[in-house]
Design a protein around this motif. Structure first.
Motif, PDB file in Angstrom:
ATOM      1  N   ALA A   1       9.506 -10.711  26.255  1.00  0.00           N
ATOM      2  CA  ALA A   1       8.369 -10.843  25.765  1.00  0.00           C
ATOM      3  C   ALA A   1       7.797  -9.633  24.706  1.00  0.00           C
ATOM      4  CB  ALA A   1       7.124 -10.571  26.843  1.00  0.00           C
ATOM      5  N   GLY A   2       8.640  -8.403  25.216  1.00  0.00           N
ATOM      6  CA  GLY A   2       8.683  -7.167  24.388  1.00  0.00           C
ATOM      7  C   GLY A   2       9.306  -7.342  23.081  1.00  0.00           C
ATOM      8  N   LEU A   3      10.587  -8.208  23.155  1.00  0.00           N
ATOM      9  CA  LEU A   3      11.337  -8.385  21.995  1.00  0.00           C
ATOM     10  C   LEU A   3      10.403  -9.288  21.103  1.00  0.00           C
ATOM     11  CD1 LEU A   3      14.783  -8.671  23.290  1.00  0.00           C
ATOM     12  CD2 LEU A   3      13.967  -6.960  21.840  1.00  0.00           C
ATOM     13  N   LEU A   4       9.823 -10.316  21.712  1.00  0.00           N
ATOM     14  CA  LEU A   4       8.986 -11.298  20.755  1.00  0.00           C
ATOM     15  C   LEU A   4       7.870 -10.432  20.103  1.00  0.00           C
ATOM     16  CD1 LEU A   4       9.217 -14.483  22.885  1.00  0.00           C
ATOM     17  CD2 LEU A   4      10.224 -14.149  20.581  1.00  0.00           C
ATOM     18  N   GLY A   5       7.398  -9.460  21.077  1.00  0.00           N
ATOM     19  CA  GLY A   5       6.230  -8.814  20.288  1.00  0.00           C
ATOM     20  C   GLY A   5       6.444  -7.921  19.317  1.00  0.00           C
ATOM     21  N   LEU A   6       7.862  -7.149  19.346  1.00  0.00           N
ATOM     22  CA  LEU A   6       8.427  -6.525  18.139  1.00  0.00           C
ATOM     23  C   LEU A   6       8.582  -7.456  17.033  1.00  0.00           C
ATOM     24  CD1 LEU A   6       9.589  -3.622  17.369  1.00  0.00           C
ATOM     25  CD2 LEU A   6      11.789  -4.403  18.579  1.00  0.00           C
ATOM     26  N   LEU A   7       9.261  -8.435  17.276  1.00  0.00           N
ATOM     27  CA  LEU A   7       9.608  -9.314  16.032  1.00  0.00           C
ATOM     28  C   LEU A   7       8.117  -9.725  15.424  1.00  0.00           C
ATOM     29  CD1 LEU A   7      12.645 -11.312  17.591  1.00  0.00           C
ATOM     30  CD2 LEU A   7      12.730  -9.805  15.749  1.00  0.00           C
ATOM     31  N   ALA A   8       7.157 -10.124  16.047  1.00  0.00           N
ATOM     32  CA  ALA A   8       6.164 -10.428  15.560  1.00  0.00           C
ATOM     33  C   ALA A   8       5.208  -9.236  14.666  1.00  0.00           C
ATOM     34  CB  ALA A   8       4.985 -10.944  16.805  1.00  0.00           C
ATOM     35  N   TRP A   9       5.554  -7.953  15.326  1.00  0.00           N
ATOM     36  CA  TRP A   9       5.031  -6.889  14.593  1.00  0.00           C
ATOM     37  C   TRP A   9       5.709  -6.547  13.336  1.00  0.00           C
ATOM     38  CZ3 TRP A   9       7.113  -1.511  15.217  1.00  0.00           C
ATOM     39  CH2 TRP A   9       6.301  -0.641  14.702  1.00  0.00           C
ATOM     40  N   LEU A  10       6.799  -6.804  13.370  1.00  0.00           N
ATOM     41  CA  LEU A  10       7.938  -6.606  12.275  1.00  0.00           C
ATOM     42  C   LEU A  10       7.413  -7.438  11.185  1.00  0.00           C
ATOM     43  CD1 LEU A  10      11.360  -5.743  13.559  1.00  0.00           C
ATOM     44  CD2 LEU A  10      10.040  -4.311  12.272  1.00  0.00           C
ATOM     45  N   GLY A  11       7.262  -8.895  11.586  1.00  0.00           N
ATOM     46  CA  GLY A  11       6.867 -10.030  10.678  1.00  0.00           C
ATOM     47  C   GLY A  11       5.736  -9.749   9.875  1.00  0.00           C
ATOM     48  N   VAL A  12       4.398  -9.297  10.740  1.00  0.00           N
ATOM     49  CA  VAL A  12       3.284  -8.845  10.106  1.00  0.00           C
ATOM     50  C   VAL A  12       3.318  -7.869   9.235  1.00  0.00           C
ATOM     51  CG1 VAL A  12       1.016  -8.059  10.531  1.00  0.00           C
ATOM     52  CG2 VAL A  12       2.044  -9.900  12.076  1.00  0.00           C
TER      53      VAL A  12
ATOM     54  N   ARG B   1       2.709   1.983   3.618  1.00  0.00           N
ATOM     55  CA  ARG B   1       3.278   1.050   4.693  1.00  0.00           C
ATOM     56  C   ARG B   1       4.492   0.992   4.974  1.00  0.00           C
ATOM     57  NH1 ARG B   1      -0.402  -3.360   5.002  1.00  0.00           N
ATOM     58  NH2 ARG B   1      -2.179  -3.356   3.474  1.00  0.00           N
ATOM     59  N   MET B   2       5.456   1.381   3.962  1.00  0.00           N
ATOM     60  CA  MET B   2       6.965   1.209   4.378  1.00  0.00           C
ATOM     61  C   MET B   2       7.358   2.551   4.902  1.00  0.00           C
ATOM     62  SD  MET B   2       8.129  -0.446   0.883  1.00  0.00           S
ATOM     63  CE  MET B   2       9.528  -1.458   1.286  1.00  0.00           C
ATOM     64  N   ALA B   3       6.526   3.603   5.020  1.00  0.00           N
ATOM     65  CA  ALA B   3       7.070   4.822   5.906  1.00  0.00           C
ATOM     66  C   ALA B   3       6.804   4.651   7.320  1.00  0.00           C
ATOM     67  CB  ALA B   3       5.944   5.914   5.472  1.00  0.00           C
ATOM     68  N   GLY B   4       6.121   3.391   7.774  1.00  0.00           N
ATOM     69  CA  GLY B   4       5.908   3.364   9.340  1.00  0.00           C
ATOM     70  C   GLY B   4       7.265   2.898   9.874  1.00  0.00           C
ATOM     71  N   PRO B   5       7.138   2.956  11.260  1.00  0.00           N
ATOM     72  CA  PRO B   5       8.226   2.454  12.122  1.00  0.00           C
ATOM     73  C   PRO B   5       8.672   1.323  11.943  1.00  0.00           C
ATOM     74  CG  PRO B   5       5.991   2.660  13.548  1.00  0.00           C
ATOM     75  CD  PRO B   5       5.800   3.250  11.937  1.00  0.00           C
ATOM     76  N   ALA B   6       7.990   0.211  11.721  1.00  0.00           N
ATOM     77  CA  ALA B   6       8.355  -1.217  11.242  1.00  0.00           C
ATOM     78  C   ALA B   6       9.697  -1.197  10.246  1.00  0.00           C
ATOM     79  CB  ALA B   6       7.350  -2.039  10.766  1.00  0.00           C
ATOM     80  N   TRP B   7       9.384  -0.175   9.288  1.00  0.00           N
ATOM     81  CA  TRP B   7      10.645  -0.173   8.495  1.00  0.00           C
ATOM     82  C   TRP B   7      11.676   0.672   8.842  1.00  0.00           C
ATOM     83  CZ3 TRP B   7      11.046  -3.388   4.226  1.00  0.00           C
ATOM     84  CH2 TRP B   7      10.009  -4.503   4.029  1.00  0.00           C
ATOM     85  N   SER B   8      11.480   1.623   9.696  1.00  0.00           N
ATOM     86  CA  SER B   8      12.460   2.246  10.030  1.00  0.00           C
ATOM     87  C   SER B   8      13.537   1.265  10.966  1.00  0.00           C
ATOM     88  CB  SER B   8      12.212   3.629  10.901  1.00  0.00           C
ATOM     89  OG  SER B   8      11.391   4.353  10.089  1.00  0.00           O
ATOM     90  N   ILE B   9      12.951   0.655  11.709  1.00  0.00           N
ATOM     91  CA  ILE B   9      13.389  -0.397  12.575  1.00  0.00           C
ATOM     92  C   ILE B   9      14.232  -1.439  11.748  1.00  0.00           C
ATOM     93  CG2 ILE B   9      13.128  -2.396  14.396  1.00  0.00           C
ATOM     94  CD1 ILE B   9      10.750  -0.740  15.385  1.00  0.00           C
ATOM     95  N   ALA B  10      13.432  -2.046  10.648  1.00  0.00           N
ATOM     96  CA  ALA B  10      14.223  -2.972   9.844  1.00  0.00           C
ATOM     97  C   ALA B  10      15.413  -2.434   9.084  1.00  0.00           C
ATOM     98  CB  ALA B  10      13.130  -3.434   8.631  1.00  0.00           C
ATOM     99  N   GLU B  11      15.409  -0.998   8.888  1.00  0.00           N
ATOM    100  CA  GLU B  11      16.666  -0.387   8.267  1.00  0.00           C
ATOM    101  C   GLU B  11      17.788  -0.274   8.990  1.00  0.00           C
ATOM    102  OE1 GLU B  11      15.392   3.330   6.712  1.00  0.00           O
ATOM    103  OE2 GLU B  11      13.963   2.411   4.994  1.00  0.00           O
ATOM    104  N   SER B  12      17.484  -0.306  10.344  1.00  0.00           N
ATOM    105  CA  SER B  12      18.500  -0.315  11.166  1.00  0.00           C
ATOM    106  C   SER B  12      19.074  -1.602  11.747  1.00  0.00           C
ATOM    107  CB  SER B  12      18.192   0.303  12.464  1.00  0.00           C
ATOM    108  OG  SER B  12      17.174  -0.503  13.325  1.00  0.00           O
ATOM    109  N   LEU B  13      18.530  -2.730  11.131  1.00  0.00           N
ATOM    110  CA  LEU B  13      18.921  -3.924  11.344  1.00  0.00           C
ATOM    111  C   LEU B  13      20.355  -4.275  10.509  1.00  0.00           C
ATOM    112  CD1 LEU B  13      15.889  -5.922  12.126  1.00  0.00           C
ATOM    113  CD2 LEU B  13      17.459  -4.985  13.878  1.00  0.00           C
ATOM    114  N   PRO B  14      21.299  -5.074  11.219  1.00  0.00           N
ATOM    115  CA  PRO B  14      22.685  -5.300  10.248  1.00  0.00           C
ATOM    116  C   PRO B  14      22.200  -6.191   9.264  1.00  0.00           C
ATOM    117  CG  PRO B  14      22.953  -5.493  12.725  1.00  0.00           C
ATOM    118  CD  PRO B  14      21.221  -5.294  12.493  1.00  0.00           C
ATOM    119  N   ALA B  15      21.587  -7.127   9.357  1.00  0.00           N
ATOM    120  CA  ALA B  15      21.229  -8.258   8.243  1.00  0.00           C
ATOM    121  C   ALA B  15      20.524  -7.816   7.077  1.00  0.00           C
ATOM    122  CB  ALA B  15      21.062  -9.618   8.867  1.00  0.00           C
TER     123      ALA B  15
END
Length: 124
Positions: free
Chosen positions: A16-27, A75-89
């Motif tokens: 559930a936590g991972l799904l919530g994180l993915l939803a937050w990143l998607g938004v 918007r891009m200075a937030g944690p969602a983008w930091s997380i996205a930058e760490s994703l391999p794909a």
């Protein structure tokens, strides 16, 4: 049996936590993409105004574009983008997008005094 139930509960909470994180990143990505489309519209409107030699209208659109670049950078200075930058794909694309938003904001902010000066010359 009790141990299995505990593991299932923990697994469900993690999922559930991972799904919530993915939803937050998607938004976050969706709202950032919307701001990028707004920026494109302002730039195209400014170009059209300049093609008509309508400097005041171009100045209005360029000011709106500058506000939008600031919004994008924030918007891009937030944690969602930091997380996205760490994703391999998508990490390198997220880094490039953040760098582009920052550069666009710097250019737009530097151009505003010039836009105002030209606008003052045209209206006086």
């Amino acid at each position: 049996m009790h141990r299995r139930g505990g593991l299932l509960l923990i697994g469900g909470v993690v999922a559930a936590g991972l799904l919530g994180l993915l939803a937050w990143l998607g938004v976050s990505v969706a709202t950032t993409a919307s701001a990028a489309r707004d920026l494109q519209a302002h730039v195209e409107a400014a170009q059209a105004a300049l093609a008509r030699f309508d400097v005041p209208a171009a100045a209005i659109e360029l000011r709106a574009a500058a506000e939008t670049t600031t919004d994008l950078r924030e918007r891009m200075a937030g944690p969602a983008w930091s997380i996205a930058e760490s994703l391999p794909a998508v990490g390198s694309s997220a880094q490039a997008a953040r760098a582009l938003a920052s550069a666009a904001d710097e250019v737009a902010s530097a151009a505003l005094p010039l836009v105002d000066a030209v606008g003052d010359q045209v209206t006086t």
